[in-house]
Design an enzyme around this catalytic site. Structure first.
Site, mmCIF file in Angstrom:
data_model
loop_
_atom_site.group_PDB
_atom_site.id
_atom_site.type_symbol
_atom_site.label_atom_id
_atom_site.label_comp_id
_atom_site.label_asym_id
_atom_site.label_seq_id
_atom_site.Cartn_x
_atom_site.Cartn_y
_atom_site.Cartn_z
ATOM 1 N N LYS A 98 0.839 -1.190 0.000
ATOM 2 C CA LYS A 98 0.000 0.000 0.000
ATOM 3 C C LYS A 98 0.875 1.241 0.000
ATOM 4 O O LYS A 98 1.539 1.538 0.993
ATOM 5 C CB LYS A 98 -0.914 0.041 1.232
ATOM 6 C CG LYS A 98 -1.988 1.144 1.114
ATOM 7 C CD LYS A 98 -2.541 1.566 2.454
ATOM 8 C CE LYS A 98 -1.725 2.664 3.087
ATOM 9 N NZ LYS A 98 -1.749 3.942 2.306
ATOM 10 N N GLU A 174 9.502 0.975 11.250
ATOM 11 C CA GLU A 174 10.465 2.078 11.200
ATOM 12 C C GLU A 174 9.653 3.350 11.377
ATOM 13 O O GLU A 174 8.927 3.761 10.477
ATOM 14 C CB GLU A 174 11.236 2.058 9.875
ATOM 15 C CG GLU A 174 12.484 2.922 9.898
ATOM 16 C CD GLU A 174 12.290 4.251 9.198
ATOM 17 O OE1 GLU A 174 11.992 5.244 9.913
ATOM 18 O OE2 GLU A 174 12.430 4.311 7.980
ATOM 19 N N CYS A 208 13.328 10.709 7.471
ATOM 20 C CA CYS A 208 13.142 10.101 8.794
ATOM 21 C C CYS A 208 14.370 10.238 9.686
ATOM 22 O O CYS A 208 14.253 10.316 10.905
ATOM 23 C CB CYS A 208 12.762 8.628 8.656
ATOM 24 S SG CYS A 208 13.951 7.648 7.715
ATOM 25 N N GLU A 305 9.352 15.911 16.480
ATOM 26 C CA GLU A 305 9.865 15.922 15.111
ATOM 27 C C GLU A 305 9.041 16.878 14.252
ATOM 28 O O GLU A 305 7.813 16.879 14.302
ATOM 29 C CB GLU A 305 9.777 14.498 14.556
ATOM 30 C CG GLU A 305 10.257 14.324 13.136
ATOM 31 C CD GLU A 305 10.105 12.890 12.652
ATOM 32 O OE1 GLU A 305 10.917 12.456 11.829
ATOM 33 O OE2 GLU A 305 9.160 12.198 13.096
#
Length: 408
Positions: A98, A174, A208, A305
């Protein structure tokens, strides 16, 4: 993929906002490298002698054919597909993937290329759509035996819970990051400025492992900040398909709005907004590269973040103090240290609680090196040899092995 790399880079640039030159080199280039690397593992069936109590056996491993569900993010649409899909295919699995709802195009092009390459039907399956529908169904489906997910920590927790309830399927996650980058006064300052900017602004900060917070030693802090501001002012913001552009648009409007709110929060809490912090006055989701100084440890922007081009700079004076501050986060994906002192570099890298530590560089991932994080940055690894280690093991005694012969 090599034959269509320019087309893939163009699609990636249009779909994700990545600057074309970066899309060609990294988004597409590393994707191709990943498939080449894992292609080399397809025939590595291993046999090794192991001693079990008082007798010897041979440990024989084979591939385990299963359905893998993969859910990928919007910041590196093609590369995240490659990181997860290549290993699954090399290990003999089929894939249902996906893509992110806002960046499905390179995944669909990839599906087209698998047909051209001769993949059998059903080996690679692409299902665009909402995570709440398709991602949830993959997590719940009893025939899916493994989920690989890259994305936010809250979504990762939800997927992990669903996988436990459905069929205790294996899951690798992750997730988010707030990666510290520590810059000591004995660093090569020119390199630290250049690499520090790349650590934050690479791929528009939609990265990331981006350096979520820079700790700069007191004696060089002001000079470092001065040079960074000078360099940021030189960056060309514009059309990502323009080969001279340094900084393209953010991926989608909701993310742009989040970045504006994030910077407003920093100002409200008392950090100094030295540069940027607002939308560029032109059509599109362009956000100015941003620099905050005087950031205290308790502030929202010191802990959370941004996932955008926002540089957060804090001062430090002692090594153990800055290590404590750097590790005072629930995330542990990546980190970095700049110093000319190898002893200091090794000491700091050993103490930092992160899956990857960069020393005098940043963003240097490689397809042969395992990649993943600690704490709420997730668990499991992408890339590297272990990704293709088989799931089934057969123990064969020496007596039986001798009768089989080495060639059977």
């Amino acid at each position: 993929m090599e034959e269509h790399q320019e087309e893939l880079a163009t699609i990636e640039s249009i779909d994700s906002g990545a600057v074309y030159t970066l899309a060609l080199k990294t988004h597409v280039g590393m994707s191709i490298q990943t498939f080449r690397y894992f292609a080399g593992w397809c025939d590595k069936i291993q046999v090794m002698p192991v001693k079990i109590t008082a007798s010897w056996c041979h440990l024989y491993s084979i591939r385990c054919q299963r359905v893998c569900g993969i859910v990928i993010p919007w910041n590196y649409p093609l590369m995240m597909l490659a990181w997860k899909t290549a290993a699954c295919l090399a290990a003999g699995n089929t894939v249902v993937l996906k893509p992110a709802q806002v960046t499905p195009l390179t995944a669909l092009k990839f599906a087209e290329l698998t047909v051209k390459a001769g993949f059998p039907k059903g080996v690679v399956n692409i299902l665009p759509g909402a995570g709440s529908l398709i991602g949830q169904r993959l997590s719940d489906h009893p025939d899916v035996r493994k989920i690989g997910f890259t994305g936010s920590t809250p979504t990762g927790k939800h997927i992990m819970k669903s996988c436990a309830v459905s069929n205790v399927k294996k899951v690798s996650l992750e997730l988010g990051g707030k990666s510290p980058l520590i810059i000591f006064s004995d660093s090569d300052l020119d390199k630290a400025v250049r690499m520090g900017m790349g650590a934050v602004f690479f791929n528009k900060g939609e990265n990331c492992i981006a350096a979520g917070r820079l700790f700069v030693e007191d004696s060089i802090h002001d000079e470092f900040v001065k040079r960074v501001v000078e360099e940021v002012k030189k960056m060309k913001i514009g059309d990502p398909l323009d080969r001279s552009t340094d900084h393209g648009p953010q991926n989608h409007k909701a993310h742009l709005d989040k970045l504006i709110e994030y910077c407003q929060m920093g100002v409200t809490e008392g950090a100094t907004l030295l540069y940027g912090g607002k939308q560029v006055p032109r059509p599109g989701f362009f956000f100015e590269p941003t620099i905050f100084t005087d950031v205290a440890d308790h502030m929202f922007i010191a802990k959370e973040e941004s996932f955008g081009p926002v540089m957060i700079i804090s001062r430090f004076s002692d090594i153990d103090g800055v290590l404590k501050r750097a590790n005072d986060t629930e995330f542990g994906l990546a980190s970095g240290v700049f110093t000319r002192d190898i002893g200091k570099a090794l000491y700091v890298s050993e103490k930092l609680q992160a899956g990857t530590v960069f020393i005098n560089t940043y963003n240097k991932t490689d397809v042969a090196a395992p990649f993943g994080g600690f704490k709420q940055s997730g668990f499991g690894k992408d890339l590297g040899e272990h990704q293709c280690r088989p799931a089934l093991l057969y123990y064969i005694s020496d007596l039986v092995w001798g009768k089989l012969g080495d060639n059977q």
